[in-house]
Design an enzyme around this catalytic site. Structure first.
Site, PDB file in Angstrom:
ATOM      1  N   LEU A 406      -6.358   5.436   5.750  1.00 25.31           N
ATOM      2  CA  LEU A 406      -6.481   5.247   4.272  1.00 25.31           C
ATOM      3  C   LEU A 406      -7.533   3.977   3.778  1.00 25.31           C
ATOM      4  CD1 LEU A 406      -4.056   6.592   2.488  1.00 25.31           C
ATOM      5  CD2 LEU A 406      -5.640   7.930   3.024  1.00 25.31           C
ATOM      6  N   ASP A 407      -8.717   3.680   3.750  1.00 26.42           N
ATOM      7  CA  ASP A 407      -9.053   1.861   3.175  1.00 26.42           C
ATOM      8  C   ASP A 407      -7.571   1.333   2.676  1.00 26.42           C
ATOM      9  OD1 ASP A 407     -11.599   2.892   3.622  1.00 26.42           O
ATOM     10  OD2 ASP A 407     -11.724   3.154   2.051  1.00 26.42           O
ATOM     11  N   MET A 408      -7.791  -0.294   2.426  1.00 29.37           N
ATOM     12  CA  MET A 408      -7.217  -0.937   2.371  1.00 29.37           C
ATOM     13  C   MET A 408      -6.702  -0.837   0.760  1.00 29.37           C
ATOM     14  SD  MET A 408      -7.028  -5.589   2.533  1.00 29.37           S
ATOM     15  CE  MET A 408      -6.109  -5.224   1.828  1.00 29.37           C
ATOM     16  N   THR A 410      -6.955   1.983  -1.016  1.00 36.23           N
ATOM     17  CA  THR A 410      -6.489   3.184  -1.575  1.00 36.23           C
ATOM     18  C   THR A 410      -4.970   3.293  -1.999  1.00 36.23           C
ATOM     19  OG1 THR A 410      -8.283   4.417  -0.873  1.00 36.23           O
ATOM     20  CG2 THR A 410      -6.925   5.344  -1.047  1.00 36.23           C
TER      21      THR A 410
END
Length: 559
Positions: A406-408, A410
């Site tokens: 997951l993106d940082m 998110t």
């Protein structure tokens, strides 16, 4: 030039606003109140001024191609301690580099009778000459005539070879048929006659091939002469363009707070041993710092904002603040800020060590994590704390661990593997696109429609990583289904069903004009910063590696 030519005093009282102790880190920042106030005053000027006309694409009345622009403000302190600000625009504005409100460029290539404009006239003439030659009827006819000649001679050549092959076959059949019937003398005479026929056939083929070569060479030479002329002009253009760029680079000598100066070529060589890209030094921030240093003003705070319609591929929203671009400005600003005390790069600060990593399920094969927002899935260059390291601390012998990311920014549900077999089994499901994921996001606006499919191909912005671009030529396919959940306080809660997993896919599909045209709340890359990015991985469905049973985990967001 007087020192206060482009110096603007604040129209509002700033006596109660405390000056920052450190200068703005230009690649990730929240505008200081003074910089925000300066930006608001500049925006008011842009709206009300009548000194120049530029089509920003904000209404249907503008003439010419609509082009949004990046503007910048630099809060400065003069030698007499007076606080004010400078303003600048990236590139030219309304076709000119001269404007009484904005600091001048480091080098004005549009100055009357400048070497740039003089050489540009020659380059434009070369371009027109090349374009005319490439589009000329003579070139088109030469290509067509050569193609026709090749086709005609080719067909005749094939027909002749077929004819000679048939004659050779007939001679062979005749020899076979007559050999038993003829005397040795008569058969010898027959063979002699056939050898003459064979030699005659070979000579006929050679003569034909020679004539074909001569005919095609004439047309080919004519075509090559035309192409060589074009190639020669292109080479001249390349050399002239290279020399012009080199001469332009010589004009860009940047100052820093130490009172030093360095040429743009040396700046990029020292930074990463590359050649400066075209337009290096034309952005607002370098112009502002250069003018401040040249006029003995101390930089205090910086902010840059976009004004106008967004470009077709990248995301720029009207009046939003943006960091300086990386490809052009990172080397330049890195040098120009030497001698100033600058805010630390927040991306290099280890700030997550006190954050707990909630776990909602675990067995012998997997762990299900509720990843917090602003927490890395895997270690970064500077920040090491991450899901990967946390799990590895507990299970030093664990397998590859990270199956997906997951993106940082998110938050939400994430599967990690405890052994190699589980990692491979679940990773294969991701590869086969059999895993089902949903996300919940809060969008900064009201979405009228209830559901849809967004199909916008994406690729990284090479000039400004990690930003993404919509690109129909080089982008990878990216598709997202979505449905509206609710409207809350002029914001829309939506559920996303990503059909692909591209970097920043949901953020781009939310904000792009051809998507939902509304940024996710707190999206500091494509929208406006808030307490966090309001994007959450809400559920995931997959087949368990050991039980082979379908499992679903669902975690509600905290926003």
């Amino acid at each position: 030039m007087e020192n206060n030519t482009y110096f603007h005093t604040f129209k509002q009282d700033i006596s109660t606003i405390e000056l920052p102790t450190r200068f703005t880190f230009p690649f990730c920042y929240e505008p200081h109140p003074l910089a925000a106030m300066a930006a608001q005053e500049l925006q008011h000027y842009i709206e009300k001024q009548n000194e120049w006309t530029h089509n920003f694409g904000l209404d249907s009345t503008g003439e010419g191609l609509p082009i949004g622009k990046m503007f910048g403000v630099l809060v400065v302190k003069k030698e007499d301690e007076e606080i004010g600000y400078l303003a600048a625009v990236s590139g030219k504005l309304a076709g000119s580099n001269k404007n009484q409100h904005f600091v001048p460029p480091i080098f004005d290539m549009l100055e009357d009778n400048s070497f740039f404009l003089n050489e540009e006239v020659l380059l434009n003439a070369l371009n027109r000459k090349i374009e005319n030659l490439e589009a000329s009827a003579e070139l088109e006819n030469a290509k067509r005539n050569l193609d026709l000649l090749k086709s005609e001679w080719g067909e005749s050549h094939d027909a002749l070879k077929s004819k000679l092959k048939a004659q050779k076959k007939n001679r062979k059949e005749t020899r076979t048929l007559l050999k038993p019937r003829l005397s040795d003398t008569d058969y010898a005479l027959l063979m002699e006659d056939m050898q003459r026929q064979s030699l005659k056939d070979k000579q006929q083929l050679q003569r034909f091939q020679y004539e074909m070569h001569i005919a095609m060479k004439q047309e080919s030479d004519h075509l090559q002469e035309l192409l060589s002329t074009i190639a020669s002009l292109k080479e001249e253009r390349k050399i002239r363009s290279g020399n012009l760029q080199k001469r332009l680079f010589e004009q860009y000598n940047f100052r820093n707070a130490k009172g030093q100066s360095k040429n743009v070529v040396d700046v990029f060589q020292d930074f990463d041993n590359t050649t400066p890209p075209a337009g290096a030094g034309e952005c607002a921030a370098p112009k502002l710092l250069q003018y401040a240093y040249e006029n003995k003003m101390t930089p205090v705070a910086l902010a840059e904002f976009w004004w106008g319609c967004s470009p077709a591929s990248e995301i720029r929203r009207h009046k939003n603040y943006y960091p300086a671009c990386r490809k052009k400005c990172e080397p330049i600003l890195g040098y120009m800020l030497e001698g100033l005390v600058v805010d630390p790069n927040p991306m290099q600060q280890e700030t997550t060590l006190a954050i707990e990593l909630p776990q909602i399920y675990e067995d012998e094969d997997i762990i299900i994590i509720n990843k917090p927002a602003e927490f890395l899935s895997v270690p970064g260059i500077y920040v090491k704390d991450s899901v990967y390291n946390r799990v590895l601390q507990r299970y030093p012998e664990a397998g590859p661990i990270i199956i997906h990311r997951l993106d940082m920014s998110t938050s939400g549900v994430m599967i990690v593997a405890k052994n190699k077999a589980s990692h491979k089994f679940i990773q294969d499901q991701f590869i086969q696109h059999t895993i089902k994921k949903t996300y919940i996001a809060l969008l900064d606006g009201i979405i009228e429609t209830n559901s849809g499919l967004i199909d916008l191909p994406l690729r990284v912005d090479l000039a400004d990583r990690p930003r993404q671009l919509v690109c129909y030529t080089y982008g990878k396919p990216a598709q997202t289904k979505w449905e509206k959940m609710a409207v809350e306080n002029n914001q829309t809660r939506v559920r996303f069903y990503p059909l692909t997993g591209r970097t920043h896919q949901l953020r781009m599909h939310a904000v792009h004009p051809k998507g939902l045209n509304t940024p996710i709340v707190g999206d500091d890359l494509y929208g406006r910063k808030a307490n966090r990015l309001h994007l959450h991985a809400a559920s995931i469905t997959f087949i368990h590696p050991s039980s082979k049973q379908e499992m679903t985990f669902e975690i509600d967001p905290d926003f």
